[in-house]
Motif scaffolding. Structure first.
Motif, PDB file in Angstrom:
ATOM      1  N   ARG A 138       0.816  -1.224   0.000  1.00 33.59           N
ATOM      2  CA  ARG A 138       0.000   0.000   0.000  1.00 33.59           C
ATOM      3  C   ARG A 138       0.846   1.269   0.000  1.00 33.59           C
ATOM      4  NH1 ARG A 138      -5.486  -1.455   1.364  1.00 33.59           N
ATOM      5  NH2 ARG A 138      -5.498  -3.671   1.855  1.00 33.59           N
ATOM      6  N   ASN A 139       2.148   1.066  -0.080  1.00 32.99           N
ATOM      7  CA  ASN A 139       3.062   2.216  -0.110  1.00 32.99           C
ATOM      8  C   ASN A 139       2.897   3.114   1.123  1.00 32.99           C
ATOM      9  OD1 ASN A 139       5.149   3.534  -1.266  1.00 32.99           O
ATOM     10  ND2 ASN A 139       3.892   4.806  -2.623  1.00 32.99           N
ATOM     11  N   VAL A 140       2.796   2.481   2.275  1.00 28.32           N
ATOM     12  CA  VAL A 140       2.620   3.211   3.541  1.00 28.32           C
ATOM     13  C   VAL A 140       3.967   3.296   4.252  1.00 28.32           C
ATOM     14  CG1 VAL A 140       1.608   3.017   5.859  1.00 28.32           C
ATOM     15  CG2 VAL A 140       0.200   2.605   3.845  1.00 28.32           C
ATOM     16  N   ALA A 141       4.300   4.485   4.737  1.00 26.50           N
ATOM     17  CA  ALA A 141       5.574   4.655   5.453  1.00 26.50           C
ATOM     18  C   ALA A 141       5.423   4.204   6.906  1.00 26.50           C
ATOM     19  CB  ALA A 141       5.994   6.114   5.413  1.00 26.50           C
ATOM     20  N   ILE A 142       6.394   3.412   7.353  1.00 29.30           N
ATOM     21  CA  ILE A 142       6.478   3.077   8.784  1.00 29.30           C
ATOM     22  C   ILE A 142       7.715   3.776   9.308  1.00 29.30           C
ATOM     23  CG2 ILE A 142       6.741   1.221  10.471  1.00 29.30           C
ATOM     24  CD1 ILE A 142       4.937  -0.417   8.849  1.00 29.30           C
ATOM     25  N   LEU A 143       7.502   4.766  10.156  1.00 24.49           N
ATOM     26  CA  LEU A 143       8.607   5.590  10.661  1.00 24.49           C
ATOM     27  C   LEU A 143       8.976   5.092  12.055  1.00 24.49           C
ATOM     28  CD1 LEU A 143       7.062   9.035   9.630  1.00 24.49           C
ATOM     29  CD2 LEU A 143       8.737   7.669   8.357  1.00 24.49           C
ATOM     30  N   PRO A 144      10.196   4.582  12.229  1.00 22.86           N
ATOM     31  CA  PRO A 144      10.556   4.011  13.524  1.00 22.86           C
ATOM     32  C   PRO A 144      10.753   5.076  14.601  1.00 22.86           C
ATOM     33  CG  PRO A 144      12.386   3.823  11.978  1.00 22.86           C
ATOM     34  CD  PRO A 144      11.269   4.459  11.227  1.00 22.86           C
ATOM     35  N   VAL A 145      10.147   4.841  15.755  1.00 20.08           N
ATOM     36  CA  VAL A 145      10.260   5.775  16.884  1.00 20.08           C
ATOM     37  C   VAL A 145      11.241   5.252  17.929  1.00 20.08           C
ATOM     38  CG1 VAL A 145       8.947   6.743  18.831  1.00 20.08           C
ATOM     39  CG2 VAL A 145       7.988   6.799  16.527  1.00 20.08           C
ATOM     40  N   ASP A 146      11.332   3.943  18.039  1.00 20.39           N
ATOM     41  CA  ASP A 146      12.327   3.359  18.946  1.00 20.39           C
ATOM     42  C   ASP A 146      13.653   4.051  18.636  1.00 20.39           C
ATOM     43  OD1 ASP A 146      12.751   1.567  20.939  1.00 20.39           O
ATOM     44  OD2 ASP A 146      12.312  -0.209  19.759  1.00 20.39           O
ATOM     45  N   SER A 147      14.367   4.507  19.664  1.00 22.86           N
ATOM     46  CA  SER A 147      15.513   5.398  19.405  1.00 22.86           C
ATOM     47  C   SER A 147      16.579   4.724  18.532  1.00 22.86           C
ATOM     48  CB  SER A 147      16.124   5.876  20.726  1.00 22.86           C
ATOM     49  OG  SER A 147      16.527   4.771  21.488  1.00 22.86           O
ATOM     50  N   GLU A 148      16.783   3.425  18.718  1.00 25.03           N
ATOM     51  CA  GLU A 148      17.814   2.716  17.938  1.00 25.03           C
ATOM     52  C   GLU A 148      17.434   2.654  16.465  1.00 25.03           C
ATOM     53  OE1 GLU A 148      16.337   1.738  20.620  1.00 25.03           O
ATOM     54  OE2 GLU A 148      17.884   1.496  22.147  1.00 25.03           O
ATOM     55  N   PHE A 153      17.471   4.700  10.819  1.00 29.44           N
ATOM     56  CA  PHE A 153      16.697   5.371   9.767  1.00 29.44           C
ATOM     57  C   PHE A 153      17.374   6.687   9.370  1.00 29.44           C
ATOM     58  CE2 PHE A 153      12.942   7.891   8.371  1.00 29.44           C
ATOM     59  CZ  PHE A 153      12.405   7.013   7.441  1.00 29.44           C
ATOM     60  N   GLN A 154      17.811   7.426  10.381  1.00 27.03           N
ATOM     61  CA  GLN A 154      18.479   8.702  10.086  1.00 27.03           C
ATOM     62  C   GLN A 154      19.822   8.460   9.387  1.00 27.03           C
ATOM     63  OE1 GLN A 154      18.268  12.063  12.698  1.00 27.03           O
ATOM     64  NE2 GLN A 154      16.869  11.044  14.104  1.00 27.03           N
ATOM     65  N   LEU A 156      20.644   6.022   7.468  1.00 28.25           N
ATOM     66  CA  LEU A 156      20.432   5.551   6.092  1.00 28.25           C
ATOM     67  C   LEU A 156      20.013   6.693   5.168  1.00 28.25           C
ATOM     68  CD1 LEU A 156      18.579   2.157   6.738  1.00 28.25           C
ATOM     69  CD2 LEU A 156      20.889   2.465   5.793  1.00 28.25           C
ATOM     70  N   GLY A 157      19.461   7.746   5.749  1.00 30.94           N
ATOM     71  CA  GLY A 157      19.100   8.933   4.957  1.00 30.94           C
ATOM     72  C   GLY A 157      18.184   8.617   3.791  1.00 30.94           C
ATOM     73  N   GLY A 158      17.238   7.715   3.995  1.00 32.04           N
ATOM     74  CA  GLY A 158      16.243   7.442   2.970  1.00 32.04           C
ATOM     75  C   GLY A 158      16.677   6.401   1.944  1.00 32.04           C
ATOM     76  N   ARG A 159      17.913   5.884   2.053  1.00 38.29           N
ATOM     77  CA  ARG A 159      18.367   4.869   1.096  1.00 38.29           C
ATOM     78  C   ARG A 159      18.045   3.473   1.635  1.00 38.29           C
ATOM     79  NH1 ARG A 159      22.660   6.491  -2.453  1.00 38.29           N
ATOM     80  NH2 ARG A 159      23.457   4.385  -2.260  1.00 38.29           N
ATOM     81  N   ASP A 160      18.017   2.485   0.750  1.00 39.14           N
ATOM     82  CA  ASP A 160      17.767   1.130   1.240  1.00 39.14           C
ATOM     83  C   ASP A 160      19.089   0.517   1.738  1.00 39.14           C
ATOM     84  OD1 ASP A 160      19.119   0.293  -0.968  1.00 39.14           O
ATOM     85  OD2 ASP A 160      17.321   0.014  -2.180  1.00 39.14           O
ATOM     86  N   CYS A 161      19.071  -0.776   2.033  1.00 36.93           N
ATOM     87  CA  CYS A 161      20.233  -1.382   2.715  1.00 36.93           C
ATOM     88  C   CYS A 161      21.195  -2.086   1.752  1.00 36.93           C
ATOM     89  CB  CYS A 161      19.740  -2.349   3.788  1.00 36.93           C
ATOM     90  SG  CYS A 161      19.128  -1.472   5.232  1.00 36.93           S
ATOM     91  N   ASP A 162      21.116  -1.788   0.442  1.00 36.94           N
ATOM     92  CA  ASP A 162      21.970  -2.483  -0.536  1.00 36.94           C
ATOM     93  C   ASP A 162      23.463  -2.347  -0.207  1.00 36.94           C
ATOM     94  OD1 ASP A 162      19.761  -3.228  -1.813  1.00 36.94           O
ATOM     95  OD2 ASP A 162      19.963  -1.872  -3.535  1.00 36.94           O
ATOM     96  N   ASP A 163      23.871  -1.171   0.281  1.00 39.09           N
ATOM     97  CA  ASP A 163      25.290  -0.921   0.561  1.00 39.09           C
ATOM     98  C   ASP A 163      25.632  -1.088   2.042  1.00 39.09           C
ATOM     99  OD1 ASP A 163      25.632  -0.297  -2.065  1.00 39.09           O
ATOM    100  OD2 ASP A 163      25.352   1.861  -1.778  1.00 39.09           O
TER     101      ASP A 163
END
Ligand code: NDP
Length: 381
Positions: A138-148, A153-154, A156-163
């Motif tokens: 559904r293309n829904v964003a899940i924004l993690p709040v747990d500090s870790e 997430f911060q 990664l700056g919006g990139r996926d985990c390929d690198d």
């Protein structure tokens, strides 16, 4: 104007969220608030924010909530449908209910296309694959709040985990980091909830003391970022200043740092993709002086070993792990079992409860219920 629903508005994450959104009334509008049974705090939050809907899970408290909201435009309600309605009427839902009780409204929000700011880690631990699949569909964003996870997430700056070579979750080590196994076995609920760095609800504070919290976060990170267990490490960092790190394939590590104040990751999720100001103390590294790191000890903290094994087994195991842990932690807080018994009960449940991997949310709920019943029976006996 972002319309916000706060599930678990009376808890630690919920009240921190209210604190932030109430500072920016031109930017955020609270439309719904929910709680389990704390009528007074729920009604107070609804009145202060002019919320449209207040939902109390304990049906017996509905008349008291109605009375407390008399004279306002806020509707009082109870029941699963009302919880779902609250979760679906916003642009962003803050999922801050504690425990598996938070799972259904999170799933409803995803299905309704509502952005989820996720504090309720137990949702992902138990139904992670189903939720992430639905969110992707559904293309829904899940924004993690747990500090870790927010730190990752911060980084990664919006990139996926390929690198990405690996994720490194930091752990404070909790209040018993330096205690022997014998000393830990004698610790009281009051000692277990007295976290050295963070002010949190009782359940997550006990999870920090057993380090099950880090185990749950390991599973949460796997679902959020799609990396296998062997690419997610844990390092103990007693100062709780570095909130987690990402190591890339070239050997670079990026970390996110900040004071131990949940309002920072909450603000990040609320304002994303922008930023908002917070009243949080600023980090002064010269004052902090020293940042230290050490390997976790799976002997004294068996919950870490149990959680990793559960993640590496089939999808029923994290549900059993989580439900047995919730029952065992509640029993410890009630004085029915000792501190060391928490992990022992979880291990016992993992050994004895053998069920098929879930194919649906209903399966998750059934495995959760069976584990709770059987773990409770053993604790009563
Ligand atoms: P709290 O115990 O402080 O608050 C829990 C909230 O959930 C309360 O509002 C409570 O209502 C509500 N609630 C409990 N059961 C139900 C239910 N069946 N239906 C509806 N509402 C319910 O928890 P925290 O704020 O500490 O934690 C919330 C979640 O965030 C947890 O999953 C935790 O792991 C996660 N988290 C928390 C952090 C923290 O700093 N506290 C950090 C990172 C993650 P009532 O007040 O009426 O009981």
């Amino acid at each position: 104007m972002k319309r916000i629903a706060i599930l678990g508005a009376t808890g630690s994450v919920g009240t921190s969220t209210l604190d932030l959104v109430e500072r920016e009334p031109d930017r955020f509008k609270v439309v719904a608030v929910t709680a389990a049974s704390n009528v007074e705090a729920l009604a107070d939050a609804a009145r202060r924010t002019n919320a449209e809907l207040a939902v109390i899970a304990d049906a017996g408290k509905l008349p008291a909530l109605e009375a407390a909201l008399a004279g306002t435009d806020c509707r009082a309600a109870t029941g699963d449908d009302a919880q779902d309605e609250a979760a679906c009427m916003a642009d962003l839902v803050m999922a801050a209910i504690v425990g598996t009780a938070g799972m259904k409204p999170v799933m409803s929000a995803i299905k309704a296309g509502v952005t989820v700011a996720l504090a309720n880690k137990e949702s992902l631990v138990t139904a992670g694959r189903l939720m992430m699949d639905e969110a992707r569909r559904r293309n829904v964003a899940i924004l993690p709040v747990d500090s870790e996870h927010n730190a990752i997430f911060q980084c990664l700056g919006g990139r996926d985990c390929d690198d990405v070579a690996r994720l490194i979750l930091t752990a404070s080590g909790g209040p018993f980091r330096t205690k022997s196994a014998e000393e830990m076995a004698a610790m009281s609920p009051a000692q277990a909830v007295a976290h050295p760095n963070w002010s949190m609800g009782a359940k997550i504070s006990v999870d920090s003391a057993t380090m099950m919290n880090k185990g749950l976060e390991l599973i949460e990170a796997h679902h959020l970022y799609g990396l296998p267990s062997e690419q997610i490490d844990i390092v103990v960092h007693p100062q709780s200043i570095v909130h987690s790190l990402v190591e890339f394939i070239d050997g670079s590590q990026l970390a996110q740092l900040g004071p131990s104040d949940m309002r920072i990751p909450i603000a990040h999720a609320l304002a994303y993709p922008d930023r908002m100001e917070t009243p949080c103390e600023r980090l002064d590294l010269a004052k902090v002086g020293e940042l230290t790191f050490e390997a976790p000890d799976p002997e004294r903290f068996p919950a870490l070993r149990l959680a990793r094994a559960a993640l590496e087994a089939d999808a029923s195991r994290p549900i059993v792990l989580n439900a047995a842990n919730e029952v065992a932690v509640a029993s410890f807080l009630d004085g029915k079992i000792g501190f060391a018994e928490i992990a022992a009960r979880v291990e016992d449940a993992l050994e004895k409860i053998d069920v098929a991997a879930p194919g649906s949310i209903d399966d998750v709920i059934a495995i959760d219920a069976e584990t709770r019943a059987r773990t409770s029976e053993r604790i009563v006996a």
